[in-house]
Enzyme design. Structure first.
Site, PDB file in Angstrom:
ATOM      1  N   LYS A  89      87.631 -23.098  29.499  1.00 49.60           N
ATOM      2  CA  LYS A  89      86.900 -24.349  29.258  1.00 49.60           C
ATOM      3  C   LYS A  89      87.712 -25.281  28.360  1.00 49.60           C
ATOM      4  O   LYS A  89      88.229 -24.861  27.328  1.00 49.60           O
ATOM      5  CB  LYS A  89      85.554 -24.053  28.585  1.00 49.60           C
ATOM      6  CG  LYS A  89      84.590 -23.317  29.499  1.00 49.60           C
ATOM      7  CD  LYS A  89      83.333 -22.906  28.785  1.00 49.60           C
ATOM      8  CE  LYS A  89      82.359 -24.030  28.641  1.00 49.60           C
ATOM      9  NZ  LYS A  89      81.040 -23.546  28.151  1.00 49.60           N
TER      10      LYS A  89
HETATM   11  C1  E4P Z   1      77.318 -25.178  27.532  1.00 52.55           C
HETATM   12  O1  E4P Z   1      78.383 -24.628  27.167  1.00 52.55           O
HETATM   13  C2  E4P Z   1      76.062 -24.968  26.818  1.00 52.55           C
HETATM   14  O2  E4P Z   1      74.901 -25.070  27.532  1.00 52.55           O
HETATM   15  C3  E4P Z   1      76.054 -25.534  25.457  1.00 52.55           C
HETATM   16  O3  E4P Z   1      75.754 -24.432  24.662  1.00 52.55           O
HETATM   17  C4  E4P Z   1      75.178 -26.679  25.076  1.00 52.55           C
HETATM   18  O4  E4P Z   1      73.873 -26.288  24.819  1.00 52.55           O
HETATM   19  P1  E4P Z   1      72.984 -26.949  23.670  1.00 52.55           P
HETATM   20  O5  E4P Z   1      72.879 -28.435  23.901  1.00 52.55           O
HETATM   21  O6  E4P Z   1      71.642 -26.285  23.819  1.00 52.55           O
HETATM   22  O7  E4P Z   1      73.654 -26.655  22.378  1.00 52.55           O
END
Ligand code: E4P
Length: 232
Positions: A89
């Site tokens: 990523k």
């Molecule tokens: C992608 O990597 C994820 O869904 C990321 O943790 C973002 O999630 P959040 O907005 O709940 O932190």
């Protein structure tokens, strides 16, 4: 392959792999920190190799930990070597809008150094450009997009249409999933994959009316048994 698990927790991954209902695992530094990884890059490597083995042949997504372009490329190549089912990523840009990230993603994918997931995408426009790099996956943060007052379903529809129209290979992963209803509505809008945290996955399975119905079946099965015994 619609559902991925957004976690670094080995027990949760094992639990849902055994049920056969997940097709990959996504992580990021924030998730790994929350799920108890320590020891810097060595710790990330250890946990990632364990997860990669557990989910094989499905993919595991591991994020680079730097925004220096040269280090990012070096780290991505190293991470991709940990296991063949690891996808690296890379964020769409740096914390101050640095633009070296897409160049790194393009180089890694087109030179066959790593399969790349461009992440932290908040709009269809960003998604289109991320896909143009040749990245295999692009990640939109659904909950965060909705939090900003936009409608993520619209962004997904627009993005999926241009990917299909221009034959771009990138698959759309939607993360930052907050509500159970997001999963089906985002898939219906055109996402290829939705990644969910373990707690949300459990809430997707367990329904109060299913509980009540199952209890009814069990009670009546018992009554049937008793009736049969009395008749003998
Ligand atoms: C992608 O990597 C994820 O869904 C990321 O943790 C973002 O999630 P959040 O907005 O709940 O932190």
């Amino acid at each position: 392959m619609p559902i991925f698990l957004d976690t670094g927790d080995l027990k949760e991954i094992q639990k849902y792999m055994k049920m056969g209902i997940i097709r990959g695992v996504t992580t990021n530094p924030t998730i790994l920190l929350k799920d108890g990884v320590t020891g810097g890059m060595k710790g990330i490597k250890r946990r990632s190799i364990e997860i990669a083995e557990m989910v094989n042949p499905y993919p595991l997504f591991v994020e680079v930990t730097t925004n220096d372009q040269a280090q990012m490329i070096e780290e991505a190549i190293e991470i991709a070597r940990w296991a063949e089912n690891i996808v690296v990523k890379i964020t769409i840009h740096g914390p101050n809008g640095e633009l070296g990230n897409l160049e790194a993603a393009h180089l890694l994918e087109t030179k066959g150094k790593a399969r790349v997931n461009v992440t932290a995408i908040m709009s269809a426009q960003q998604g289109l450009l991320a896909a143009m790099t040749g990245a295999t996956y692009i990640s939109l943060f659904g909950g965060r997009i909705n939090d900003m007052g936009y409608n993520v379903c619209e962004e997904i529809r627009k993005l999926r249409k241009v990917l299909d129209d221009f034959n771009l290979k990138a698959k759309i992963i939607i993360g930052s999933t907050r509500e159970i209803l997001n999963v089906i509505e985002w898939l219906e809008a055109g996402a290829h994959i939705v990644t969910v945290v373990p707690n949300l996955l459990e809430r997707m399975i367990v329904h109060p009316y299913s509980k009540e119905t199952v209890q009814m079946f069990l009670n009546d099965a018992k009554k049937l048994e008793e009736k049969t015994r009395k008749a003998q």
